[in-house]
Design a protein around this motif. Structure first.
Motif, short mmCIF file in Angstrom:
data_model
loop_
_atom_site.label_atom_id
_atom_site.label_comp_id
_atom_site.label_asym_id
_atom_site.label_seq_id
_atom_site.Cartn_x
_atom_site.Cartn_y
_atom_site.Cartn_z
N UNK A 616 -5.62 -3.51 -10.79
CA UNK A 616 -6.26 -4.57 -11.57
C UNK A 616 -7.48 -5.14 -10.86
N UNK A 617 -7.51 -5.10 -9.52
CA UNK A 617 -8.61 -5.70 -8.78
C UNK A 617 -8.80 -4.97 -7.45
N UNK A 618 -9.93 -5.25 -6.81
CA UNK A 618 -10.22 -4.62 -5.52
C UNK A 618 -9.24 -5.06 -4.45
N UNK A 619 -8.64 -6.22 -4.61
CA UNK A 619 -7.74 -6.76 -3.59
C UNK A 619 -6.60 -5.80 -3.28
N UNK A 620 -6.04 -5.14 -4.29
CA UNK A 620 -4.87 -4.28 -4.08
C UNK A 620 -5.18 -2.79 -4.20
N UNK A 621 -6.40 -2.46 -4.57
CA UNK A 621 -6.73 -1.05 -4.81
C UNK A 621 -6.53 -0.18 -3.56
N UNK A 622 -6.73 -0.77 -2.38
CA UNK A 622 -6.59 0.01 -1.15
C UNK A 622 -5.16 0.52 -0.94
N UNK A 623 -4.18 -0.12 -1.60
CA UNK A 623 -2.79 0.31 -1.45
C UNK A 623 -2.48 1.56 -2.24
N UNK A 624 -3.38 1.94 -3.14
CA UNK A 624 -3.13 3.04 -4.07
C UNK A 624 -3.90 4.29 -3.62
N UNK A 625 -3.16 5.33 -3.25
CA UNK A 625 -3.77 6.60 -2.87
C UNK A 625 -2.78 7.71 -3.16
N UNK A 626 -3.22 8.96 -2.92
CA UNK A 626 -2.37 10.08 -3.29
C UNK A 626 -2.35 10.24 -4.80
N UNK A 627 -1.21 10.67 -5.36
CA UNK A 627 -1.13 10.84 -6.81
C UNK A 627 0.15 10.25 -7.41
N UNK A 628 0.98 9.63 -6.58
CA UNK A 628 2.18 8.96 -7.07
C UNK A 628 2.43 7.69 -6.27
N UNK A 629 2.53 6.55 -6.94
CA UNK A 629 2.69 5.26 -6.27
C UNK A 629 3.85 4.52 -6.91
N UNK A 630 4.71 3.92 -6.06
CA UNK A 630 5.84 3.14 -6.55
C UNK A 630 5.78 1.74 -5.95
N UNK A 631 6.14 0.74 -6.75
CA UNK A 631 6.19 -0.65 -6.28
C UNK A 631 7.48 -1.27 -6.77
N UNK A 632 8.16 -2.02 -5.90
CA UNK A 632 9.39 -2.67 -6.31
C UNK A 632 9.14 -4.15 -6.59
N UNK A 633 10.19 -4.86 -7.01
CA UNK A 633 10.04 -6.26 -7.43
C UNK A 633 9.69 -7.18 -6.27
N UNK A 634 9.90 -6.72 -5.03
CA UNK A 634 9.54 -7.52 -3.85
C UNK A 634 8.11 -7.26 -3.40
N UNK A 635 7.40 -6.40 -4.12
CA UNK A 635 6.01 -6.12 -3.78
C UNK A 635 5.81 -5.03 -2.76
N UNK A 636 6.86 -4.30 -2.40
CA UNK A 636 6.73 -3.19 -1.45
C UNK A 636 6.12 -1.98 -2.16
N UNK A 637 5.01 -1.48 -1.62
CA UNK A 637 4.27 -0.39 -2.25
C UNK A 637 4.40 0.87 -1.41
N UNK A 638 4.72 2.00 -2.07
CA UNK A 638 4.80 3.30 -1.40
C UNK A 638 3.91 4.28 -2.16
N UNK A 639 2.97 4.91 -1.44
CA UNK A 639 2.05 5.86 -2.06
C UNK A 639 2.28 7.24 -1.46
N UNK A 640 2.25 8.27 -2.31
CA UNK A 640 2.54 9.63 -1.87
C UNK A 640 1.54 10.61 -2.50
#
Length: 698
Positions: A616-640
């Motif tokens: 949605x914004x540049x603030x969190x875009x850096x967390x998104x890489x690879x081709x599959x990303x998962x986020x849980x309700x606690x805000x933990x982000x995993x990118x693969x």
């Protein structure tokens, strides 16, 4: 007796105050109608060593009546600083306005507030400069001062801020005035602006709204806040101060429809009209014709066109010019239009921002040609110039007395920088003085000048790998929407609308022009409609058939009943945990080669909304890489990264040559040369054969 009189007077005074009307008390409240916008110091804590300077930018909106500007500083100085000979100076837009000596109490940590002069302010961007002149040693003879720069540090914490107190001017302008306020930093930060559509919006309404949202998002200067999209309802608009409604005319609410212009036939026209200026300003985009509604949305996406409409009404018809094509990518970029001067000793920098579409990266053979000159009184054994790209040095040159009045530096951009999208070029001079230990510090000496002839030769190539590293490709290409097909869930709740708004906020910030195309479909869309499109599917296994039909192609696949996400080769997923994961998945489109398919999906709407916030914004875009990303309700982000072959269509050798003007010119020259040689050889052979024929006749 005296005590009784005082008591009697106190009772009388209390009775008099209690009889005063409440309105009188409210009328004298200090700061009534005033607002405060606070800009925190950017990035992490700032360290200034010796006489270095730091700059902080803040914005003054055109519609603000500024009452005061307060600089709130939270800083710490070295504990061995000599406070009686050290100072900190503040400048606003290059004009000094306050100096003070730092205190060594509380371990050198201090919090102070300083009022800046309003007369030094400019509209839009303003610069606060913090200059530290710290000394940790003093020469008793007062002849020569020697200091050790690592010891004389000045540390500004990021809790420091610039607070602007203001009141908003009345909205006396038309659509242009509204547009500036709708995307204004205070409006967006406080969540007061909203894009709306009718409940269960049609494809045309959503397409028009997506274009309009893109334009407003592009003007949003905040990297951590977005403009929401929701259905038009009283509960969704009640706390907003600026609303945009995009709707077919027969779906406009009655209270707004009664105020719309009736002079035009909305079967052949569309309206962009500003209503309720004195209560809740609302910009209505409407028509009875779907294509004209979409055209009006495109016009609203053009910041340049919207800024030119001073009236409250814009009528759009087939003849209206609404397209704002994407800018061209120049192979030669001028670093400075009029030249830049750097003054003062030691390290001085000048940075240049280079805009590039996000899907473009620097190709081989890029060059920087720097023309510059500098003072002749330097210590030339220690002075040099260094060029960096995105903070990575690419080359340096020693300054010399002989070339002080006209020096040049040409550097090749390294192949391994892997730069894509916008980047910065920094030219840094180390201007060291002879006998600098005993030389007084002066801002005007020495100096260096970067000439306007300095150029960046920019060769670029398309990045077409289907990876979030290259996002927003494939949905944008060279700044315009690239055949985007949005497939909606069966039931559109608020989370679905908010998720769409999140996606188009970031896409809008990367747009460069309002052309290209977006189409919205329900999940029963035919494969033919998706064949040549890059697909954005929002929803869950149960409420979006396109996601359900392509479950076997996803990296985070659903169970057979769609109640949880299953484990894969990258991560083990417990059943309950899988039911609460939101995912972003970018795969090759199953409906057409060379196209992408992105699923914003989860078991329930709340969790796929959480996933959409990552893009949605540049603030969190850096967390998104690879081709599959998962986020849980606690805000933990995993990118693969799941696929090794990204499946994207690579540029052919011919396409790469066509994109490189220098190589293309060389190839054309070689081809022409070979052609001339072949023609010459053919003529010689013909002439030789003719002579042989003549000899046989004799």
């Amino acid at each position: 007796m005296i005590k009784k009189q005082l008591l009697l007077w106190a009772l009388c005074l209390s009775l008099f105050l209690s009889l005063l009307p409440a309105a009188s008390a409210a009328a004298v409240l200090p700061g009534a109608g005033r607002l405060t916008y606070e800009t925190a110091f950017t990035g992490s804590d700032t360290a200034l060593s010796g006489g270095a300077a730091s700059q902080q930018l803040f914005t003054i909106m055109d519609y603000w009546n500024v009452d005061s500007v307060k600089i709130n500083l939270h800083f710490q100085v070295s504990q061995i600083t000599k406070d009686q000979v050290s100072s900190i100076t503040l400048s606003l837009n290059g004009i000094p306005f306050h100096s003070f000596r730092p205190s060594l109490q509380n371990n050198g940590e201090q919090i102070i507030s300083i009022t800046a002069p309003k007369g030094f302010l400019k509209k839009d961007s303003n610069t606060l400069t913090l200059q530290g002149d710290l000394k940790t040693a003093v020469d008793n003879n007062q002849v020569c001062y020697v200091d050790n720069s690592p010891d004389n540090w000045l540390h500004f914490f990021n809790t420091s801020s610039i607070a602007v107190t203001y009141s908003s001017k009345e909205l006396t302008g038309g659509i242009s005035d509204f547009s500036g306020r709708f995307s204004g930093i205070d409006t967006v930060k406080n969540g007061k602006s909203l894009i709306t559509v009718p409940e269960q919006a049609t494809g045309a309404e959503l397409e028009s709204a997506a274009y309009a949202l893109s334009g407003f998002a592009k003007e949003n200067a905040l990297t951590d806040k977005t403009i929401a999209m929701l259905p038009y309802r009283e509960d969704s608009i009640k706390d907003r101060s600026a609303v945009v409604l995009v709707a077919m005319y027969d779906r406009v609410p009655a209270e707004l429809k009664s105020r719309l212009s009736t002079a035009e036939d909305l079967g052949t026209h569309a309206l962009i009209q500003l209503l309720n200026k004195d209560t809740r300003p609302t910009l209505v985009i409407t028509s009875q014709d779907e294509s004209l509604l979409i055209k009006a949305g495109r016009l609203a996406a053009s910041t340049e066109l919207m800024s030119q409409i001073s009236s409250d009404l814009k009528v759009v018809d087939d003849a209206t010019q609404a397209d704002e094509p994407a800018g061209s990518i120049s192979s030669e970029v001028t670093l400075t239009e009029s030249g830049d001067t750097l003054t003062g000793p030691n390290h001085r920098e000048q940075s240049y921002f280079i805009a590039l579409p996000s899907n473009r990266s620097i190709a081989d053979s890029g060059k920087i040609s720097l023309d510059f000159r500098y003072a002749g009184n330097l210590d030339f054994t220690r002075s040099l110039v260094t060029v960096s790209i995105n903070g990575t040095p690419i080359g340096s040159k020693k300054l010399t007395r002989e070339l002080a009045n006209g020096d040049t530096l040409t550097l090749t951009v390294p192949k391994n920088l892997n730069i894509s999208g916008n980047f910065s070029v920094t030219v840094a001079f180390d201007l060291e003085m002879e006998s600098a230990v005993c030389t007084p510090n002066t801002e005007q000496m020495p100096w260096a000048y970067i000439d306007k002839e300095s150029l960046l030769q920019l060769n670029t190539k398309d990045r077409t790998d289907l990876l979030f590293n290259n996002y927003p490709y494939p949905f944008l290409r060279d700044g315009i929407y690239n055949h985007v097909a949005v497939v909606l869930p069966q039931e559109m709740d608020d989370y679905a609308y908010l998720s769409l708004g999140n996606v188009f906020n970031l896409l809008g910030q990367y747009t460069d022009g309002n052309t290209g195309d977006i189409h919205f479909y329900t999940d029963d869309v035919s494969a033919d409609n998706l064949k040549n499109n890059n697909i954005l599917a929002v929803g869950s296994y149960k409420n979006n058939k396109i996601i359900r039909d392509n479950n076997n192609k996803l990296y985070f696949r659903y169970s057979k009943d769609g109640t949880t996400l299953l484990s894969n080769e990258k991560i083990s997923i417990e059943e309950q945990y899988g039911a609460e994961l939101g995912t972003l998945q970018l795969v090759e489109s199953p409906y057409g080669s060379g196209r992408g398919f992105m699923a914003v999906t989860a078991v329930n709407a709340e969790n796929y909304y959480l996933a959409s916030r990552l893009i949605a914004s540049e603030k969190d875009k850096w967390k998104v890489f690879g081709d599959g990303v998962a986020v849980d309700k606690d805000g933990n982000v995993s990118a693969y990264r799941f696929k090794t072959d990204t499946g994207a269509k690579q540029d052919s050798a011919l396409e790469q040559i066509v994109e490189r003007s220098d190589v293309l010119g060389f190839v054309v020259a070689v081809v022409l040369t070979i052609a001339l040689v072949l023609v010459a050889l053919l003529l010689l052979i013909r002439k030789h054969m003719k002579k042989r024929g003549d000899r046989r006749e004799t």
